[in-house]
Design a protein around this motif. Structure first.
Motif, PDB file in Angstrom:
ATOM      1  N   GLN A 170      28.551 -14.156 -17.023  1.00  0.00           N
ATOM      2  CA  GLN A 170      29.839 -13.818 -17.621  1.00  0.00           C
ATOM      3  C   GLN A 170      30.355 -12.463 -17.151  1.00  0.00           C
ATOM      4  OE1 GLN A 170      29.146 -14.306 -21.848  1.00  0.00           O
ATOM      5  NE2 GLN A 170      28.675 -16.483 -21.587  1.00  0.00           N
ATOM      6  N   ARG A 171      29.444 -11.610 -16.693  1.00  0.00           N
ATOM      7  CA  ARG A 171      29.847 -10.320 -16.130  1.00  0.00           C
ATOM      8  C   ARG A 171      30.170 -10.418 -14.642  1.00  0.00           C
ATOM      9  NH1 ARG A 171      28.724  -5.475 -18.545  1.00  0.00           N
ATOM     10  NH2 ARG A 171      28.117  -5.636 -20.734  1.00  0.00           N
ATOM     11  N   GLY A 172      29.966 -11.576 -14.061  1.00  0.00           N
ATOM     12  CA  GLY A 172      30.236 -11.756 -12.641  1.00  0.00           C
ATOM     13  C   GLY A 172      29.105 -11.344 -11.728  1.00  0.00           C
ATOM     14  N   ASP A 173      27.943 -11.026 -12.298  1.00  0.00           N
ATOM     15  CA  ASP A 173      26.786 -10.643 -11.483  1.00  0.00           C
ATOM     16  C   ASP A 173      25.936 -11.896 -11.255  1.00  0.00           C
ATOM     17  OD1 ASP A 173      24.513  -9.557 -10.310  1.00  0.00           O
ATOM     18  OD2 ASP A 173      24.603  -7.723 -11.503  1.00  0.00           O
ATOM     19  N   HIS A 174      26.366 -12.702 -10.283  1.00  0.00           N
ATOM     20  CA  HIS A 174      25.732 -14.001 -10.083  1.00  0.00           C
ATOM     21  C   HIS A 174      24.314 -13.879  -9.528  1.00  0.00           C
ATOM     22  CE1 HIS A 174      29.562 -15.607 -11.115  1.00  0.00           C
ATOM     23  NE2 HIS A 174      30.153 -15.200 -10.018  1.00  0.00           N
ATOM     24  N   ALA A 175      24.035 -12.836  -8.789  1.00  0.00           N
ATOM     25  CA  ALA A 175      22.688 -12.668  -8.235  1.00  0.00           C
ATOM     26  C   ALA A 175      21.670 -12.452  -9.351  1.00  0.00           C
ATOM     27  CB  ALA A 175      22.667 -11.499  -7.258  1.00  0.00           C
ATOM     28  N   ARG A 176      21.997 -11.577 -10.307  1.00  0.00           N
ATOM     29  CA  ARG A 176      21.067 -11.358 -11.419  1.00  0.00           C
ATOM     30  C   ARG A 176      21.009 -12.581 -12.330  1.00  0.00           C
ATOM     31  NH1 ARG A 176      22.040  -5.073 -13.364  1.00  0.00           N
ATOM     32  NH2 ARG A 176      20.841  -4.094 -11.680  1.00  0.00           N
ATOM     33  N   ALA A 177      22.141 -13.268 -12.485  1.00  0.00           N
ATOM     34  CA  ALA A 177      22.141 -14.492 -13.293  1.00  0.00           C
ATOM     35  C   ALA A 177      21.229 -15.536 -12.666  1.00  0.00           C
ATOM     36  CB  ALA A 177      23.566 -15.034 -13.412  1.00  0.00           C
ATOM     37  N   LEU A 178      21.271 -15.658 -11.349  1.00  0.00           N
ATOM     38  CA  LEU A 178      20.414 -16.614 -10.656  1.00  0.00           C
ATOM     39  C   LEU A 178      18.945 -16.240 -10.818  1.00  0.00           C
ATOM     40  CD1 LEU A 178      19.940 -18.995  -8.748  1.00  0.00           C
ATOM     41  CD2 LEU A 178      20.357 -17.430  -6.821  1.00  0.00           C
ATOM     42  N   ALA A 179      18.639 -14.966 -10.665  1.00  0.00           N
ATOM     43  CA  ALA A 179      17.251 -14.529 -10.812  1.00  0.00           C
ATOM     44  C   ALA A 179      16.717 -14.869 -12.198  1.00  0.00           C
ATOM     45  CB  ALA A 179      17.149 -13.022 -10.551  1.00  0.00           C
ATOM     46  N   ARG A 204      20.548 -27.073 -13.566  1.00  0.00           N
ATOM     47  CA  ARG A 204      21.986 -27.190 -13.283  1.00  0.00           C
ATOM     48  C   ARG A 204      22.608 -25.813 -13.057  1.00  0.00           C
ATOM     49  NH1 ARG A 204      23.732 -29.925 -17.794  1.00  0.00           N
ATOM     50  NH2 ARG A 204      24.356 -28.009 -18.840  1.00  0.00           N
ATOM     51  N   GLU A 205      22.241 -24.873 -13.915  1.00  0.00           N
ATOM     52  CA  GLU A 205      22.772 -23.517 -13.754  1.00  0.00           C
ATOM     53  C   GLU A 205      22.217 -22.846 -12.506  1.00  0.00           C
ATOM     54  OE1 GLU A 205      25.270 -21.826 -15.684  1.00  0.00           O
ATOM     55  OE2 GLU A 205      25.462 -23.997 -15.798  1.00  0.00           O
ATOM     56  N   GLU A 206      20.938 -23.078 -12.217  1.00  0.00           N
ATOM     57  CA  GLU A 206      20.363 -22.523 -10.997  1.00  0.00           C
ATOM     58  C   GLU A 206      21.112 -23.034  -9.765  1.00  0.00           C
ATOM     59  OE1 GLU A 206      16.251 -22.571  -8.322  1.00  0.00           O
ATOM     60  OE2 GLU A 206      16.210 -23.379 -10.369  1.00  0.00           O
ATOM     61  N   GLY A 207      21.411 -24.334  -9.733  1.00  0.00           N
ATOM     62  CA  GLY A 207      22.145 -24.888  -8.608  1.00  0.00           C
ATOM     63  C   GLY A 207      23.525 -24.275  -8.467  1.00  0.00           C
ATOM     64  N   ARG A 208      24.245 -24.155  -9.574  1.00  0.00           N
ATOM     65  CA  ARG A 208      25.596 -23.577  -9.528  1.00  0.00           C
ATOM     66  C   ARG A 208      25.564 -22.123  -9.063  1.00  0.00           C
ATOM     67  NH1 ARG A 208      28.654 -20.474 -12.802  1.00  0.00           N
ATOM     68  NH2 ARG A 208      27.019 -20.394 -14.396  1.00  0.00           N
ATOM     69  N   LEU A 209      24.626 -21.354  -9.612  1.00  0.00           N
ATOM     70  CA  LEU A 209      24.543 -19.938  -9.259  1.00  0.00           C
ATOM     71  C   LEU A 209      24.049 -19.747  -7.827  1.00  0.00           C
ATOM     72  CD1 LEU A 209      23.063 -18.784 -12.665  1.00  0.00           C
ATOM     73  CD2 LEU A 209      25.299 -18.086 -11.756  1.00  0.00           C
ATOM     74  N   ALA A 210      23.148 -20.619  -7.388  1.00  0.00           N
ATOM     75  CA  ALA A 210      22.700 -20.546  -5.994  1.00  0.00           C
ATOM     76  C   ALA A 210      23.868 -20.805  -5.052  1.00  0.00           C
ATOM     77  CB  ALA A 210      21.578 -21.551  -5.755  1.00  0.00           C
ATOM     78  N   GLU A 211      24.720 -21.753  -5.397  1.00  0.00           N
ATOM     79  CA  GLU A 211      25.928 -21.995  -4.592  1.00  0.00           C
ATOM     80  C   GLU A 211      26.794 -20.741  -4.527  1.00  0.00           C
ATOM     81  OE1 GLU A 211      28.372 -25.765  -4.299  1.00  0.00           O
ATOM     82  OE2 GLU A 211      27.464 -25.992  -6.294  1.00  0.00           O
ATOM     83  N   LEU A 212      27.006 -20.126  -5.671  1.00  0.00           N
ATOM     84  CA  LEU A 212      27.886 -18.960  -5.734  1.00  0.00           C
ATOM     85  C   LEU A 212      27.345 -17.785  -4.926  1.00  0.00           C
ATOM     86  CD1 LEU A 212      28.900 -19.043  -9.515  1.00  0.00           C
ATOM     87  CD2 LEU A 212      30.404 -19.456  -7.553  1.00  0.00           C
ATOM     88  N   THR A 213      26.028 -17.701  -4.799  1.00  0.00           N
ATOM     89  CA  THR A 213      25.428 -16.583  -4.062  1.00  0.00           C
ATOM     90  C   THR A 213      25.101 -16.942  -2.611  1.00  0.00           C
ATOM     91  OG1 THR A 213      23.245 -17.219  -4.911  1.00  0.00           O
ATOM     92  CG2 THR A 213      24.449 -15.521  -6.136  1.00  0.00           C
ATOM     93  N   GLY A 214      25.486 -18.138  -2.194  1.00  0.00           N
ATOM     94  CA  GLY A 214      25.273 -18.524  -0.803  1.00  0.00           C
ATOM     95  C   GLY A 214      23.899 -19.051  -0.485  1.00  0.00           C
ATOM     96  N   ASP A 215      23.098 -19.344  -1.501  1.00  0.00           N
ATOM     97  CA  ASP A 215      21.762 -19.887  -1.280  1.00  0.00           C
ATOM     98  C   ASP A 215      21.862 -21.415  -1.254  1.00  0.00           C
ATOM     99  OD1 ASP A 215      19.117 -20.611  -1.182  1.00  0.00           O
ATOM    100  OD2 ASP A 215      18.533 -19.626  -3.055  1.00  0.00           O
ATOM    101  N   ARG A 216      22.279 -21.956  -0.120  1.00  0.00           N
ATOM    102  CA  ARG A 216      22.528 -23.394  -0.031  1.00  0.00           C
ATOM    103  C   ARG A 216      21.259 -24.209  -0.250  1.00  0.00           C
ATOM    104  NH1 ARG A 216      24.344 -24.630   5.579  1.00  0.00           N
ATOM    105  NH2 ARG A 216      26.329 -23.681   4.972  1.00  0.00           N
ATOM    106  N   GLU A 217      20.164 -23.802   0.369  1.00  0.00           N
ATOM    107  CA  GLU A 217      18.925 -24.576   0.239  1.00  0.00           C
ATOM    108  C   GLU A 217      18.397 -24.518  -1.192  1.00  0.00           C
ATOM    109  OE1 GLU A 217      17.968 -26.568   2.647  1.00  0.00           O
ATOM    110  OE2 GLU A 217      19.719 -25.797   3.735  1.00  0.00           O
ATOM    111  N   GLY A 218      18.540 -23.357  -1.833  1.00  0.00           N
ATOM    112  CA  GLY A 218      18.130 -23.256  -3.225  1.00  0.00           C
ATOM    113  C   GLY A 218      18.961 -24.155  -4.124  1.00  0.00           C
ATOM    114  N   ALA A 219      20.267 -24.227  -3.851  1.00  0.00           N
ATOM    115  CA  ALA A 219      21.140 -25.103  -4.628  1.00  0.00           C
ATOM    116  C   ALA A 219      20.749 -26.565  -4.431  1.00  0.00           C
ATOM    117  CB  ALA A 219      22.594 -24.884  -4.224  1.00  0.00           C
ATOM    118  N   ILE A 220      20.428 -26.936  -3.192  1.00  0.00           N
ATOM    119  CA  ILE A 220      20.014 -28.316  -2.913  1.00  0.00           C
ATOM    120  C   ILE A 220      18.748 -28.662  -3.692  1.00  0.00           C
ATOM    121  CG2 ILE A 220      19.062 -29.812  -1.107  1.00  0.00           C
ATOM    122  CD1 ILE A 220      21.058 -28.509   0.840  1.00  0.00           C
TER     123      ILE A 220
END
Length: 372
Positions: free
Chosen positions: A289-298, A318-334
């Motif tokens: 919600q603060r826009g810090d997607h990297a920490r949210a993903l971690a 589901r949230e891990e996949g969405r946040l991985a997409e937002l941070t450019g971690d394509r393989e993690g999202a997959i």
């Protein structure tokens, strides 16, 4: 849990050192199969399976190890004693493999006559499958049976907040728990932490400050006790979780500090899986919600692994996949979306459209990955 990227390699080295001292020590050997799987070492998985079978061919744990190897090989699975289902659940839920086979076995067992204790275990397993599978109505039916047991903890609010559960049932649960809140001194600490925490979290999320404050009283009492009290560390973590939620919800000036404290505390407090899982999910949502997607993903990736089946797993994936997409971690999202869809392969009508959207997103990610 502690964001160590080399955690599995470190664990593997430690278990191998243990086995070098005593090659017959089964508890160390039992972990190798899963660790090799997570590391992508198929030959290591096969060696670990053979090692386990050679040392204890008749136990439920080894039955599950054989099943795991058969699933990986695409071979027909062996007959299993129902007493081994807890072990194959660990593989199916945590590793995301063999879920249809596990679900078939649980469903078949549930249709037959069972002693009450076994019936409760199978119904609990079904409830977990329903919640992960996006089938809240069936989960609620299973939950109603389980709550006939007075020792069962009421998780309906948590299911609604973190596991796509029924929100109307959560409102009823809130009323029931609040009605007995004043009697908390006569209740065992585990129930106090679980149910009062549920009510405080529910109230904080809905902006009900007075209700949240009342629910916090018994948790704060436990939080002030020494660590020799089993629930004390978990209570302290829950208090910090709710303080971070409330600071954000009510726009307090210390909201950044409260969230940073929670994110640090959850990685160091020796609490049990329940408060740790809740704390990580809340931290992930607040960072997001603060826009810090990297920490949210971690935070979304900090979960118990191969000790027990994580609660709220489908939501976390589901949230891990969405946040991985937002941070450019394509393989993690997959990876996350693939595991999520394995759990949610037959959702109820309220989740079918959303599940299809995730499946389409996964196909786009796979296509982009193949075209690198």
């Amino acid at each position: 849990m502690l964001e160590r990227p080399d955690a599995m390699n470190l664990a593997l080295a430690a278990f191998n050192r243990s086995l070098a001292l005593d090659s017959s020590f089964f508890p160390s050997a039992a972990h190798l199969q899963t660790i090799y799987y997570v590391l992508g070492d198929t030959a290591g998985v096969r060696r670990a399976t053979a090692f386990l079978v050679a040392r204890d061919s008749s136990s439920e744990r080894v039955e599950a190890a054989r099943w795991f190897q058969e699933i990986l090989d695409g071979a027909p699975t062996s007959e299993l004693r129902p007493s081994s289902y807890g072990w194959i659940r660990l593989h199916a839920m945590t590793d995301g493999i063999g879920i249809p086979d596990y679900e078939r076995r649980v469903d078949s067992a549930g249709r037959g006559p069972l002693p009450l204790g076994a019936r409760r275990w199978i119904t609990g397993a079904q409830r977990q499958l329903f919640l992960n599978g996006g089938r809240p109505r069936e989960a609620l039916e299973a939950d109603a049976f389980l709550r006939q047991d007075p020792s069962q903890l009421d998780s309906r609010m948590l299911h609604a907040m973190f596991w796509d559960g029924d929100s109307i049932a959560a409102v009823q649960s809130a009323r029931e728990i609040e009605s007995r809140l004043d009697r908390w001194r006569t209740v065992e600490p585990q129930r106090v932490v679980h149910e009062a925490s549920s009510l405080a979290l529910w109230a904080a999320a809905r902006g009900e400050r007075d209700r949240m404050t009342r629910a916090l009283v018994p948790i704060q009492h436990l939080a002030g006790l020494p660590d020799t009290v089993r629930q004390a560390a978990g209570a302290r973590l829950i208090v910090q979780t709710i303080e971070a939620m409330a600071a954000h919800r009510f726009g307090q000036s210390d909201s950044s500090e409260q969230l940073a404290r929670l994110d640090s505390m959850v990685r160091t407090v020796p609490a049990e899986p329940f408060p740790v899982t809740i704390a990580n999910m809340v931290a992930s949502r607040l960072w997001d919600q603060r826009g810090d997607h990297a920490r949210a993903l971690a935070a979304s990736r900090r979960r118990i692994s191969h000790i027990d089946t994580p609660p709220f797993l489908s939501t976390m994936l589901r949230e891990e996949g969405r946040l991985a997409e937002l941070t450019g971690d394509r393989e993690g999202a997959i990876r996350a979306y693939t595991h999520y869809l394995a759990l949610r392969r037959n959702p109820g009508p309220e989740w079918q459209s959303h599940t299809q959207q995730i499946a389409q997103r996964l196909e786009r990610l796979k296509a982009a990955s193949a075209g690198r």
